[in-house]
Design an enzyme around this catalytic site. Structure first.
Site, short mmCIF file in Angstrom:
data_model
loop_
_atom_site.label_atom_id
_atom_site.label_comp_id
_atom_site.label_asym_id
_atom_site.label_seq_id
_atom_site.Cartn_x
_atom_site.Cartn_y
_atom_site.Cartn_z
N ASP A 203 57.44 0.08 75.34
CA ASP A 203 58.58 0.20 74.43
C ASP A 203 59.08 -1.13 73.92
O ASP A 203 59.70 -1.20 72.85
CB ASP A 203 59.74 0.93 75.14
CG ASP A 203 59.45 2.39 75.39
OD1 ASP A 203 58.64 2.97 74.64
OD2 ASP A 203 60.03 2.95 76.33
N ASP A 227 63.29 -2.39 71.99
CA ASP A 227 63.87 -1.08 72.29
C ASP A 227 65.19 -1.26 73.03
O ASP A 227 66.21 -1.51 72.41
CB ASP A 227 62.87 -0.23 73.08
CG ASP A 227 63.33 1.20 73.25
OD1 ASP A 227 64.01 1.71 72.35
OD2 ASP A 227 63.01 1.81 74.28
N ASP A 231 66.65 -0.49 80.45
CA ASP A 231 66.51 0.96 80.50
C ASP A 231 66.05 1.38 81.89
O ASP A 231 65.18 0.74 82.49
CB ASP A 231 65.48 1.46 79.47
CG ASP A 231 66.00 1.44 78.04
OD1 ASP A 231 67.16 1.02 77.83
OD2 ASP A 231 65.25 1.84 77.13
N ARG A 283 75.10 2.52 73.04
CA ARG A 283 74.44 2.71 74.34
C ARG A 283 74.80 1.61 75.34
O ARG A 283 73.95 0.84 75.78
CB ARG A 283 72.92 2.79 74.19
CG ARG A 283 72.45 3.97 73.36
CD ARG A 283 70.94 4.12 73.42
NE ARG A 283 70.49 5.30 72.69
CZ ARG A 283 69.22 5.72 72.65
NH1 ARG A 283 68.30 5.05 73.32
NH2 ARG A 283 68.90 6.80 71.97
#
Length: 405
Positions: A203, A227, A231, A283
């Protein structure tokens, strides 16, 4: 009275050492009590003002006051808080020194390179000989029981694929500048001394935690990746993300693989003492399924929203400072995603003691079930009025050997 003050001074100097070696426990409520004691002790030392460099930040006050931190590097592993507090990294392992910032070979890495260190089977505490910029040719796939410790050097992992923590455990990543991360893949990459294999397209995250557990990312500076900056997906668990400075990025932090991936329902992540800075869009984090404690962070920029989620996550927001953008359509801190209100109104999202500035507002939901929030509680929040102090040194630190960091 003089004797009392001297005794109090001595106690203030030894309390952090005692707390940092506290017994590990898996009970969330005991964790809250333990870390609350750490924070209260840190603030008490600062208020006393005697020979203390205490900031009130319990992680920093556990090790930064020590002028001999360079000889006591592995003490850092005793200073974690939150759900990732058990992350050992390379504690009790050998010191491995990165001397070579060039010539990254994803299949046959050379001794002295960062890649050679992170793939070894034994616990290693990885440090850096000097300032360096490391541009990786493929993802840096870490093996278990590793610490990447950038203190004492200005270390950048940038311009190529970055860090992957995949199906491994006990990882500490501290004091690294991680930025401009690119996709990698369609290539062979080694992940241990005995194995390498074909990697599909990645990613392009700064730090990708994929099925990893007991992971602590602390005092890193992250920006501008393909990305996410950090994460955590696919069953990852027991994670603390703390003291980081994040900027200039769209989708900052994804916690949870997909709405359909119910294996993330037990995920527990602490997001604490971070500064979410300029140029961020959304986010911070975006959550799915699990239990998320967002505590004492400083949110100075967002364009769309700060905290979002879907698939019924429990989000416990405490003691944060939210400064909304001037755009009147982006004042809301929260975003309940991919569901109608009739569904998301039962999700347990709460705001306690958060400071809302410039019209910021948090949309709570759920019934406030005590058991649910107990699983989303990992430390005692300090008042939002001291967030500026707690996050003042977020990001990679400039540590000089022989002096307090």
């Amino acid at each position: 009275m003089t004797s009392f003050l001297i005794a109090l001074l001595i106690l203030s100097l030894f309390v952090p050492m005692i707390l940092c070696s506290s017994a590990l426990t898996g009970d969330p409520e005991i964790v809250v009590q333990e870390v609350n004691r750490k924070i209260n002790a840190s603030l008490a030392r600062r208020n006393l003002g005697y020979l203390s460099c205490g900031s009130g930040n319990p992680i920093d006050d556990c090790w930064r006051c020590d002028p001999n931190w360079e000889q006591n590097r592995q003490r850092l592993a005793d200073c974690a808080i939150g759900f990732g507090r058990n992350a050992l990294g390379g504690k009790n392992g050998k010191i491995y020194v990165v001397t070579d910032s060039n010539g990254d070979d994803p299949v046959n890495p050379k001794p002295g390179t960062l890649r050679y260190g992170v793939i070894q089977d034994e616990p290693l505490w990885i440090i850096f000989q000097r300032d360096m910029v490391i541009t990786l040719k493929e993802e840096l796939i870490m093996n278990s029981f590793k610490t990447i410790d950038g203190r004492g050097a200005n270390v950048h992992i940038a311009g190529g694929p970055c860090i992957t923590v995949q199906f491994v455990t006990n990882i500490i990543i501290h004091g690294i500048n991680i930025h401009d991360c690119k996709q990698g893949g369609n290539a062979m990459v080694r992940d241990s001394p005995r194995h390498y294999g074909w990697r599909t397209i990645s990613d392009g995250d700064g730090v990708s935690i994929f099925g990893g557990s007991h992971v602590w990312v602390d005092h890193c500076t992250l920006s501008n990746c393909n990305d996410g900056l950090i994460d955590a997906i696919y069953g990852s668990n027991y994670i603390t993300i703390s003291n980081n400075y994040m900027s200039h990025h769209d989708k900052v932090m994804l916690l949870g693989h997909s709405d359909a991936f119910v294996q993330d329902k037990n995920m527990q992540v602490t997001v604490a003492f971070n500064h979410f800075g300029e140029g961020l869009v959304q986010r911070m984090p975006r959550c799915r399924h699990g239990y998320f404690h967002v505590v004492n962070n400083d949110y100075t920029h967002w364009e769309m929203y700060a905290i979002g989620g879907s698939a019924n996550p429990t989000i416990n927001s405490q003691g944060n400072r939210f400064l909304a953008p001037d755009n009147r359509f982006s004042k809301e801190v929260t975003k309940h995603e991919d569901a109608p209100e009739s569904e998301w109104k039962s999700w347990n999202w709460r705001s306690e003691g958060d400071l809302m500035l410039n019209g910021a507002y948090f949309t709570p939901s759920g019934t406030g079930a005590t058991a649910s929030y107990a699983k989303a509680s990992s430390l005692g929040a300090r008042p939002s009025t001291v967030v500026g102090l707690l996050t003042a040194n977020a990001g990679a630190l400039s540590c000089k050997k022989g002096s307090r960091c």
